[in-house]
Design an enzyme around this catalytic site. Structure first.
Site, PDB file in Angstrom:
ATOM      1  CB  SER A  68     -10.556   6.891  -0.326  1.00  0.00           C
ATOM      2  OG  SER A  68     -10.244   7.181   1.019  1.00  0.00           O
ATOM      3  CE  LYS A 105      -6.471   7.551   0.098  1.00  0.00           C
ATOM      4  NZ  LYS A 105      -7.482   8.427   0.654  1.00  0.00           N
TER       5      LYS A 105
END
Length: 189
Positions: A68, A105
């Site tokens: 990700s 993230k």
């Protein structure tokens, strides 16, 4: 498209600086290749523990478990240093726990529309304003006036195959730490 990559477990190892190893540091920048090993090219020595670790008791090693954050340079298996003592700021790469599940993230401290789960086009440009560069999480929460439709925090995936995470009202979010270094192996043997 993969769903959110939230994991119930996060395997962290504390940093144990058991050795002191001085590595020679070359004086010149290296455009390609390696400088001559001649003594006059060596400026100083570097201890990686001192260089990479700001706060030994708050620094942990983790391993990247998804793609990700690929476009930010993080690949599966990369080892990362996480410092729990650094206050998270706008656009830092963080380890967050969202409803007891972990993710890595980019922390974004600008509004998004909770009705569409998208960044507000009027505030998208606010995400990149220079004055937001140093904005801390506590600053963003103080600026937030409690309007349910405009949230001040979201988590950006750095790979278009993964979804950004837009927290919903009532979700429990804990920033575990800020990723300070990515230790990437570049030789495959």
């Amino acid at each position: 498209m993969p769903s959110h990559d939230l994991n119930a477990e996060l395997a962290l190892r504390p940093v144990q600086a058991l050795t002191y190893y001085q590595i020679p540091v070359a004086q010149e920048l290296i455009p390609a290749g390696f400088p001559s090993p001649a003594e006059d090219h060596i400026e100083d020595v570097l201890d990686l523990n001192e260089h990479l670790i700001r706060n030994k008791s708050a620094t942990f090693v983790g391993r990247v478990g998804s793609l990700s954050m690929r476009d930010a340079g993080f690949d599966v298996g990369d080892e990362i240093l996480i410092d729990r003592s650094i206050e998270a700021r706008h656009k830092d790469v963080v380890i967050a726990m969202i409803d007891n599940k972990f993710t890595m993230k980019r922390l974004m401290l600008c509004e998004y529309d909770t009705k569409t789960d998208e960044v507000n086009p009027d505030s998208l440009h606010d995400c990149d304003r220079p004055e937001n560069a140093g904005k801390s999480l506590s600053d963003a929460l103080q600026e937030f006036h409690g309007e349910v439709s405009q949230q001040p925090i979201w988590f950006k995936a750095e790979n278009p195959d993964f979804k950004n995470i837009y927290p919903e009202p009532g979700q429990i979010i804990v920033i575990i730490g800020v990723v300070t270094y990515n230790i990437k192996k570049v030789i495959n043997r």
